[in-house]
Design a protein around this motif. Structure first.
Motif, PDB file in Angstrom:
ATOM      1  N   ARG A 123     -69.059  35.837 118.153  1.00 55.14           N
ATOM      2  CA  ARG A 123     -68.592  37.044 117.272  1.00 55.14           C
ATOM      3  C   ARG A 123     -69.254  38.218 118.027  1.00 55.14           C
ATOM      4  O   ARG A 123     -67.655  38.921 117.663  1.00 55.14           O
ATOM      5  N   THR A 124     -69.529  38.073 118.420  1.00 56.14           N
ATOM      6  CA  THR A 124     -69.835  39.326 119.026  1.00 56.14           C
ATOM      7  C   THR A 124     -68.397  39.510 120.974  1.00 56.14           C
ATOM      8  O   THR A 124     -68.906  40.455 120.836  1.00 56.14           O
ATOM      9  N   GLY A 157     -62.341  37.216 130.140  1.00 53.06           N
ATOM     10  CA  GLY A 157     -63.469  37.637 130.849  1.00 53.06           C
ATOM     11  C   GLY A 157     -64.432  38.524 129.782  1.00 53.06           C
ATOM     12  O   GLY A 157     -65.585  38.277 129.956  1.00 53.06           O
ATOM     13  N   ILE A 158     -64.215  39.582 129.551  1.00 49.21           N
ATOM     14  CA  ILE A 158     -64.982  40.253 128.544  1.00 49.21           C
ATOM     15  C   ILE A 158     -65.741  39.066 126.850  1.00 49.21           C
ATOM     16  O   ILE A 158     -66.702  39.519 126.857  1.00 49.21           O
ATOM     17  N   TYR A 159     -64.417  38.564 127.017  1.00 46.33           N
ATOM     18  CA  TYR A 159     -65.176  37.710 125.437  1.00 46.33           C
ATOM     19  C   TYR A 159     -66.348  37.030 125.762  1.00 46.33           C
ATOM     20  O   TYR A 159     -67.564  36.736 125.501  1.00 46.33           O
ATOM     21  N   ALA A 160     -65.742  36.070 126.785  1.00 46.41           N
ATOM     22  CA  ALA A 160     -66.974  35.409 127.642  1.00 46.41           C
ATOM     23  C   ALA A 160     -68.372  35.868 127.723  1.00 46.41           C
ATOM     24  O   ALA A 160     -69.064  35.574 127.916  1.00 46.41           O
ATOM     25  N   VAL A 161     -68.164  36.910 128.364  1.00 43.28           N
ATOM     26  CA  VAL A 161     -69.546  38.294 129.041  1.00 43.28           C
ATOM     27  C   VAL A 161     -70.393  37.478 127.664  1.00 43.28           C
ATOM     28  O   VAL A 161     -71.617  37.905 127.614  1.00 43.28           O
ATOM     29  N   GLY A 162     -69.496  38.501 126.745  1.00 46.91           N
ATOM     30  CA  GLY A 162     -70.144  38.761 125.644  1.00 46.91           C
ATOM     31  C   GLY A 162     -70.827  37.637 124.305  1.00 46.91           C
ATOM     32  O   GLY A 162     -71.437  37.848 123.400  1.00 46.91           O
ATOM     33  N   ALA A 207     -61.849  30.610 122.835  1.00 49.14           N
ATOM     34  CA  ALA A 207     -61.841  32.093 122.742  1.00 49.14           C
ATOM     35  C   ALA A 207     -60.333  32.999 122.255  1.00 49.14           C
ATOM     36  O   ALA A 207     -60.052  34.101 122.250  1.00 49.14           O
ATOM     37  N   ALA A 208     -59.060  32.373 121.733  1.00 48.04           N
ATOM     38  CA  ALA A 208     -58.399  32.280 120.574  1.00 48.04           C
ATOM     39  C   ALA A 208     -58.586  33.756 119.885  1.00 48.04           C
ATOM     40  O   ALA A 208     -58.065  34.160 119.835  1.00 48.04           O
ATOM     41  N   PRO A 209     -59.766  33.721 119.164  1.00 48.08           N
ATOM     42  CA  PRO A 209     -60.291  34.938 117.891  1.00 48.08           C
ATOM     43  C   PRO A 209     -59.771  36.582 118.737  1.00 48.08           C
ATOM     44  O   PRO A 209     -59.427  37.342 118.283  1.00 48.08           O
ATOM     45  N   ALA A 210     -60.299  35.862 120.326  1.00 43.08           N
ATOM     46  CA  ALA A 210     -60.654  36.864 120.724  1.00 43.08           C
ATOM     47  C   ALA A 210     -59.595  38.135 121.419  1.00 43.08           C
ATOM     48  O   ALA A 210     -58.985  38.773 121.209  1.00 43.08           O
ATOM     49  N   LEU A 211     -58.552  36.934 122.192  1.00 46.24           N
ATOM     50  CA  LEU A 211     -57.515  37.331 122.664  1.00 46.24           C
ATOM     51  C   LEU A 211     -56.297  37.503 121.425  1.00 46.24           C
ATOM     52  O   LEU A 211     -55.368  38.534 121.704  1.00 46.24           O
ATOM     53  N   LEU A 212     -56.861  37.311 120.304  1.00 51.20           N
ATOM     54  CA  LEU A 212     -55.331  37.769 119.197  1.00 51.20           C
ATOM     55  C   LEU A 212     -55.805  38.706 118.399  1.00 51.20           C
ATOM     56  O   LEU A 212     -54.988  40.330 118.630  1.00 51.20           O
ATOM     57  N   GLY A 213     -57.122  38.636 118.544  1.00 49.03           N
ATOM     58  CA  GLY A 213     -57.487  40.281 117.750  1.00 49.03           C
ATOM     59  C   GLY A 213     -57.252  41.308 118.822  1.00 49.03           C
ATOM     60  O   GLY A 213     -56.900  42.411 118.905  1.00 49.03           O
ATOM     61  N   TYR A 214     -57.113  41.487 120.895  1.00 55.28           N
ATOM     62  CA  TYR A 214     -57.254  41.752 121.169  1.00 55.28           C
ATOM     63  C   TYR A 214     -55.257  42.245 121.684  1.00 55.28           C
ATOM     64  O   TYR A 214     -55.040  43.421 121.503  1.00 55.28           O
ATOM     65  N   ILE A 215     -54.572  41.595 121.605  1.00 50.54           N
ATOM     66  CA  ILE A 215     -52.812  41.737 121.029  1.00 50.54           C
ATOM     67  C   ILE A 215     -53.023  42.613 120.222  1.00 50.54           C
ATOM     68  O   ILE A 215     -52.108  43.982 120.459  1.00 50.54           O
ATOM     69  N   ALA A 216     -53.435  42.266 119.125  1.00 55.59           N
ATOM     70  CA  ALA A 216     -53.489  42.699 117.995  1.00 55.59           C
ATOM     71  C   ALA A 216     -53.799  44.696 117.945  1.00 55.59           C
ATOM     72  O   ALA A 216     -52.785  45.026 117.386  1.00 55.59           O
ATOM     73  N   PRO A 239     -73.924  47.123 122.943  1.00 57.82           N
ATOM     74  CA  PRO A 239     -74.290  48.242 121.538  1.00 57.82           C
ATOM     75  C   PRO A 239     -73.826  47.660 120.922  1.00 57.82           C
ATOM     76  O   PRO A 239     -73.876  47.812 119.033  1.00 57.82           O
ATOM     77  N   ALA A 240     -72.427  48.764 120.769  1.00 59.56           N
ATOM     78  CA  ALA A 240     -72.110  48.457 118.928  1.00 59.56           C
ATOM     79  C   ALA A 240     -71.424  47.567 119.178  1.00 59.56           C
ATOM     80  O   ALA A 240     -71.737  47.182 117.423  1.00 59.56           O
ATOM     81  N   ALA A 241     -70.508  46.983 119.687  1.00 52.99           N
ATOM     82  CA  ALA A 241     -70.632  45.435 119.035  1.00 52.99           C
ATOM     83  C   ALA A 241     -71.765  44.431 118.237  1.00 52.99           C
ATOM     84  O   ALA A 241     -71.844  43.838 117.554  1.00 52.99           O
ATOM     85  N   VAL A 242     -72.438  44.652 119.108  1.00 51.43           N
ATOM     86  CA  VAL A 242     -73.503  44.170 118.780  1.00 51.43           C
ATOM     87  C   VAL A 242     -73.973  44.214 116.953  1.00 51.43           C
ATOM     88  O   VAL A 242     -74.241  43.748 116.159  1.00 51.43           O
ATOM     89  N   ALA A 243     -74.065  45.895 116.510  1.00 47.85           N
ATOM     90  CA  ALA A 243     -74.527  46.208 115.785  1.00 47.85           C
ATOM     91  C   ALA A 243     -73.147  46.017 114.192  1.00 47.85           C
ATOM     92  O   ALA A 243     -73.071  46.049 114.129  1.00 47.85           O
ATOM     93  N   LEU A 244     -71.750  45.535 115.000  1.00 46.24           N
ATOM     94  CA  LEU A 244     -70.956  46.038 114.433  1.00 46.24           C
ATOM     95  C   LEU A 244     -71.029  45.450 113.904  1.00 46.24           C
ATOM     96  O   LEU A 244     -70.302  43.932 112.734  1.00 46.24           O
ATOM     97  N   VAL A 245     -71.109  43.258 114.791  1.00 47.62           N
ATOM     98  CA  VAL A 245     -71.182  42.350 113.894  1.00 47.62           C
ATOM     99  C   VAL A 245     -72.244  41.967 113.120  1.00 47.62           C
ATOM    100  O   VAL A 245     -71.982  41.816 112.197  1.00 47.62           O
ATOM    101  N   ARG A 246     -73.278  42.998 113.067  1.00 45.15           N
ATOM    102  CA  ARG A 246     -74.094  43.187 111.909  1.00 45.15           C
ATOM    103  C   ARG A 246     -73.913  43.571 110.889  1.00 45.15           C
ATOM    104  O   ARG A 246     -74.237  43.199 109.333  1.00 45.15           O
TER     105      ARG A 246
END
Length: 402
Positions: free
Chosen positions: A148-149, A136-141, A32-41, A364-371
């Motif tokens: 990536r989502t 937790g949000i990362y884990a659900v997504g 989950a580190a990339p999600a947490l680092l992105g969140y912190i940033a 929905p927006a997260a899935v679209a952004l990943v694409r």
């Protein structure tokens, strides 16, 4: 020993041992580190904008984050427990019983342990809980649409318009953390874990009613489906005893606090009376509808048109969540949080903050952004972080509460 038994022993001896729990947690945290680092940033961008803007406006940014509005009410509860009231000129009474006890209890405990000021403790708890929420949000997504989502979803939550509240000594991050991990526990069928998490959520925010509804409806649908398939009650209760136990325990936090207020005030409905004094009574959305209509029929109707556009967008996003076939507990939780946020008669500008825990709205927006690919995704998230930070500074430097 027979040849078959020898083979079984050999197979068992070659099976890799289950790693210790701390190793599994560390591995999950690394993932989950990339999600947490992105969140912190993203949150650091918002804080940087606030700390630059606040001195220019003659204000203290740290004071805005932990010693203003609801933060002070939580600290009063932490300092002397319940009993503080404010009598307003119009005759209404604002009681600290409107604020749930989990955050004040944690503030008091941390302040006694280290020791530190209650305001500092509240900020430390909120910031720590925000990381737990992002995880937790990362884990659900990630479970629903891939890693990536999950990463993008966590960072998008940091860029939510009212994400500045995630950096305040408020209860929203603590509630969102328990809600996200509860949903993950349900998605992974860990119902015994979901129960205590929901209890904690129920002692944190009244919005826990949405979480309780999500768990209850999920269980009712599952049981009804198996009943339609011909299974009897004894078979269902035996096969799903953990699920049934979890959903039976889940409401205890929320109900426990409502009962506590009722006993303290000598009225079983006292909690709802306390909320009504704050202007937070449930009116089915009448106050909101009247406000939008007043803006539309005023001499400057553009504000009303903007509100209609916002609610139209919100409805469309919720429809996209349905079209995305989000799992039932996730969808019910999201819809319930939104509905609870809109059907009260309370302070209008607080409603986006109240909807912030409904993070699946961003799926929905997260899935679209990943694409879009990595570069376009991160440029978009960077722009959203800057916009969110600027909006947060504008609101926090104003006079009204978020």
């Amino acid at each position: 020993m027979s040849q078959t038994e020898t083979h079984k022993v050999s197979t068992l001896s070659l099976s890799p041992p289950t790693p210790p729990r701390r190793h599994r947690v560390l591995a999950a945290l690394t993932t989950a580190a990339p999600a947490l680092l992105g969140y912190i940033a993203a949150r650091l961008v918002g804080l940087a904008i606030l700390f630059v803007a606040a001195p220019m406006a003659g204000k203290d940014a740290l004071h805005l984050l932990c010693e203003r509005w609801d933060s002070l009410w939580y600290q009063r509860v932490a300092d002397g427990w319940y009993g503080y009231e404010v009598h307003l000129p119009n005759g209404s009474v604002h009681s600290d019983l409107a604020f749930f006890p989990m955050l004040p209890a944690l503030e008091r405990g941390l302040a006694e342990l280290l020791p530190m000021r209650l305001a500092t403790a509240g900020l430390a708890i909120s910031w720590t809980a925000s990381l737990a929420a992002a995880w937790g949000i990362y884990a659900v997504g990630a479970r629903l649409h891939g890693r990536r989502t999950g990463v993008v979803l966590a960072v998008m939550w940091a860029c939510y318009p009212t994400a500045y509240v995630q950096s305040m000594a408020y209860a929203e991050t603590l509630f969102t953390a328990t809600a996200a991990w509860t949903l993950y526990a349900v998605l992974t069928e860990r119902w015994i874990l979901a129960a205590p998490l929901t209890i904690v959520a129920g002692l944190t925010r009244p919005s826990a009613a949405a979480l309780i509804a999500a768990l209850t409806i999920t269980v009712v649908v599952a049981v009804a489906t198996e009943r339609n398939e011909g299974l009897d009650w004894s078979a269902i209760s035996h096969a799903h005893r953990r699920m049934l136990t979890g959903v039976a325990l889940a409401p205890l936090g929320w109900l426990g606090y409502v009962v506590f207020v009722g006993v303290r005030q000598g009225d079983p409905l006292a909690y709802f009376a306390v909320q009504a004094e704050w202007g937070n009574s449930i009116d089915g959305g009448i106050a909101l509808t009247e406000m939008v209509f007043e803006h539309l029929t005023s001499s400057a109707p553009l504000a009303g048109v903007g509100l209609v556009a916002v609610f139209t967008l919100l409805g469309w996003v919720m429809w996209r969540c349905v079209k995305q076939r989000q799992p039932l507990p996730v969808l019910i939780y999201t819809v319930a949080v939104v509905v609870i946020s809109l059907i009260g008669s309370g302070y209008f500008t607080s409603r986006p903050r109240l909807m912030m825990p409904a993070f699946p709205l961003l799926l929905p927006a997260a899935v679209a952004l990943v694409r879009w690919g990595n570069m376009r995704t991160w440029w978009t998230l960077s722009a959203l972080a800057a916009a969110s930070g600027a909006y947060g500074a504008f609101i926090l430097l104003g006079s009204g509460p978020p």
